[in-house]
Write a protein that holds these residues in place. Structure first.
Motif, short mmCIF file in Angstrom:
data_model
loop_
_atom_site.label_atom_id
_atom_site.label_comp_id
_atom_site.label_asym_id
_atom_site.label_seq_id
_atom_site.Cartn_x
_atom_site.Cartn_y
_atom_site.Cartn_z
N ARG A 66 0.84 -1.19 0.00
CA ARG A 66 0.00 0.00 0.00
C ARG A 66 0.88 1.24 0.00
O ARG A 66 1.90 1.27 0.69
N LEU A 68 1.40 5.50 0.44
CA LEU A 68 0.91 6.78 0.92
C LEU A 68 1.06 7.79 -0.22
O LEU A 68 1.80 7.54 -1.18
N ARG A 73 5.85 3.53 1.19
CA ARG A 73 5.19 2.27 0.88
C ARG A 73 5.31 1.29 2.04
O ARG A 73 6.35 1.23 2.70
N GLN A 74 4.28 0.55 2.30
CA GLN A 74 4.35 -0.53 3.28
C GLN A 74 3.94 -1.82 2.59
O GLN A 74 2.85 -1.91 2.02
N SER A 76 2.66 -5.37 3.12
CA SER A 76 2.04 -6.08 4.24
C SER A 76 2.39 -7.55 4.25
O SER A 76 2.42 -8.17 5.29
N PHE A 87 -8.15 -12.32 -1.44
CA PHE A 87 -9.48 -12.22 -0.84
C PHE A 87 -9.59 -10.92 -0.06
O PHE A 87 -8.63 -10.46 0.53
N GLU A 88 -10.78 -10.36 -0.06
CA GLU A 88 -11.01 -9.05 0.55
C GLU A 88 -12.29 -9.05 1.37
O GLU A 88 -13.17 -9.87 1.17
N ALA A 89 -12.39 -8.06 2.27
CA ALA A 89 -13.56 -7.95 3.13
C ALA A 89 -14.80 -7.51 2.33
O ALA A 89 -15.91 -7.93 2.61
N HIS A 94 -8.06 -3.44 -1.24
CA HIS A 94 -7.55 -2.35 -0.41
C HIS A 94 -6.04 -2.19 -0.56
O HIS A 94 -5.46 -1.24 -0.07
N PHE A 95 -5.42 -3.17 -1.20
CA PHE A 95 -3.97 -3.14 -1.40
C PHE A 95 -3.70 -3.52 -2.85
O PHE A 95 -4.59 -4.01 -3.55
N ALA A 124 -7.99 -16.95 5.93
CA ALA A 124 -8.13 -15.58 6.44
C ALA A 124 -7.64 -15.49 7.88
O ALA A 124 -6.95 -14.55 8.25
N ASN A 127 -3.84 -15.65 8.02
CA ASN A 127 -3.27 -14.38 7.58
C ASN A 127 -3.45 -13.30 8.63
O ASN A 127 -2.59 -12.44 8.81
N LEU A 128 -4.59 -13.34 9.32
CA LEU A 128 -4.84 -12.38 10.39
C LEU A 128 -3.80 -12.55 11.49
O LEU A 128 -3.21 -11.56 11.96
N ALA A 131 -0.50 -11.21 10.28
CA ALA A 131 -0.48 -9.74 10.24
C ALA A 131 -0.32 -9.19 11.66
O ALA A 131 0.44 -8.25 11.90
N LEU B 125 -12.14 -11.25 7.72
CA LEU B 125 -11.62 -10.47 6.60
C LEU B 125 -11.53 -8.99 6.94
O LEU B 125 -10.58 -8.32 6.58
N LEU B 128 -8.66 -8.51 9.18
CA LEU B 128 -7.42 -8.64 8.41
C LEU B 128 -7.09 -7.32 7.73
O LEU B 128 -5.96 -6.83 7.80
N LEU B 135 -0.54 -1.91 9.86
CA LEU B 135 0.86 -2.16 9.50
C LEU B 135 1.47 -0.94 8.83
O LEU B 135 2.62 -0.58 9.07
N LEU B 136 0.68 -0.29 7.97
CA LEU B 136 1.14 0.93 7.28
C LEU B 136 1.45 2.02 8.29
O LEU B 136 2.46 2.72 8.20
N ARG B 140 5.36 2.97 8.46
CA ARG B 140 5.75 4.09 7.62
C ARG B 140 5.28 5.46 8.08
O ARG B 140 5.53 6.45 7.39
#
Lengths: 218, 218
Positions: A66, A68, A73-74, A76, A87-89, A94-95, A124, A127-128, A131, B125, B128, B135-136, B140
């Motif tokens: 992601r 700014l 940049r970050q 993840s 997969f997304e919410a 978002h990334f 998920a 990954n959570l 993270a 999700l 996540l 994290l961002l 950063r």
DNA sequence: CGACTGATTGACTATACTCAACTGCGGTGG
DNA sequence: CCACCGCAGTTGAGTATAGTCAATCAGTCG
């Protein structure tokens, strides 16, 4: 089980990958040609794009990141061969995801709502947890501990061998660990000088003192 | 819909909480007495304990955190009234959860495997995405941006009003943002001096220049 | 009203950042 | 085949941001 044969690539091997489950037959291909090639740096999807498909790294590696407004940049997460992402919410990415090196990506779409949940939830949740553990690294560990933790993680994901391949640049490592490339470089040098690692080449690292590195990473 | 009536508490209000979905009837109480009281600082579950139940904040607030051996702590998330937590990738809690202030917690257990996935996936999700966005911040953003982002997030989660209640201590805020209490305090003072916020009391903040704060948070 | 705890402020320091110069690897063309 | 070029990476010097340690202040509770 996968509906398709899954030939394994040469580099970023991942013999004992605990991250991705065995996919059931509810995973169906999103296209008739389910595998695409992405050269180094190519975007797989961008921030704000419509989400829906799932992606599996066939060979190569991927960074999810992601930006700014001012260019900071970050990253993840990094994804190695075999791992699944995308997969997304909601129905929006978002990334963004880019190929780090020459990478093959297999596309999937899940068939039913029930299947989606059954297959995706363990992924998920894992990954959570990853993270959240990375939050501890970024929030409370110093630069040396971050690099040590990164090397230990990469080694473990590549089967726990001493020889590890780093598909990503120093810039990518820095953007993942929340430090600058100069700091990454200095710490690599320090670890080399103290005999903890060897650097046979820029993108290859050999861990010589596993216990020390592990202790350094907390 | 909840199987139980859900009386809302006075403080940490959450009028427009987008985080938690409406629970379906597949959520069943884990005990005959499904709601427990935790005084400030009480542990709800500890790192390494057996996981399985789900928890919903009835009133009060909760912090989910992880400790390093030398005492450094990272709070991965705060939970306000209405929010659900406690789900894990495996049967072990990787983090600990504590009540920040006097808190009521409702326990749940999901009835069937299918229900678990259907209910939990959107929640997992969303968490996540939140973790990745944090994290961002940790990787950063500088201290001022972190505090600004925190205040904006807290305000939005409390309905976007100018008056926000902070149930947590400066130490908690620091451990969430990866900075020290002194830095949190200095930045609060700076924001107060520049008229961006008011501090009617230690745990209450009034946002005076919403646009400036939002821009500061990037 | 006093004691205790949490928060603020100040002085000094350390870690990591910035900017800059240099190195070396990998690729390309003569 | 070797020389050159370009870029990624390394190293160095100086700096800035946030950390540490310490003193003071304020709010809460007995």
């Amino acid at each position: 089980m996968l509906a398709y044969s899954t030939p394994r690539s040469a580099l970023p091997l991942q013999p004992s990958d605990a991250l991705h489950p065995i996919l059931s037959e509810s995973f169906v291909p999103a296209k008739s040609q389910p595998c695409s090639f992405f050269p180094a740096g190519a975007e797989i999807y961008g921030q704000g794009e419509k989400a829906g498909k799932l992606y599996q790294v066939e060979f190569g590696s991927v960074r999810v990141s992601r930006l700014l407004a001012d260019g900071r940049r970050q990253i993840s997460t990094f994804l190695l061969a075999g791992e699944i992402f995308g997969f997304e919410a909601d129905d929006t990415h978002h990334f963004s995801a880019e190929a780090i090196c020459a990478t093959g990506i297999r596309f999937f779409r899940l068939s039913t709502r029930a299947d989606i949940s059954r297959e995706l939830l363990p992924l998920a949740l894992r990954n959570l947890t990853r993270a959240q553990e990375h939050l501890l690294v970024l929030g409370r560990q110093n630069a040396t501990e971050r690099v040590a933790a990164f090397l230990v993680d990469m080694a473990e994901r590549q089967g726990g061998l001493n020889q590890i391949a780093l598909p990503m640049s120093r810039q990518d490592i820095g953007d993942y660990l929340g430090i600058t490339i100069e700091t990454v470089s200095r710490i690599f040098s320090k670890l080399r000088e103290t005999g903890i690692i060897k650097l046979p080449s820029l993108r290859n690292i050999e861990i010589r003192k596993w216990d020390v590195l592990q202790r350094m990473s907390q």
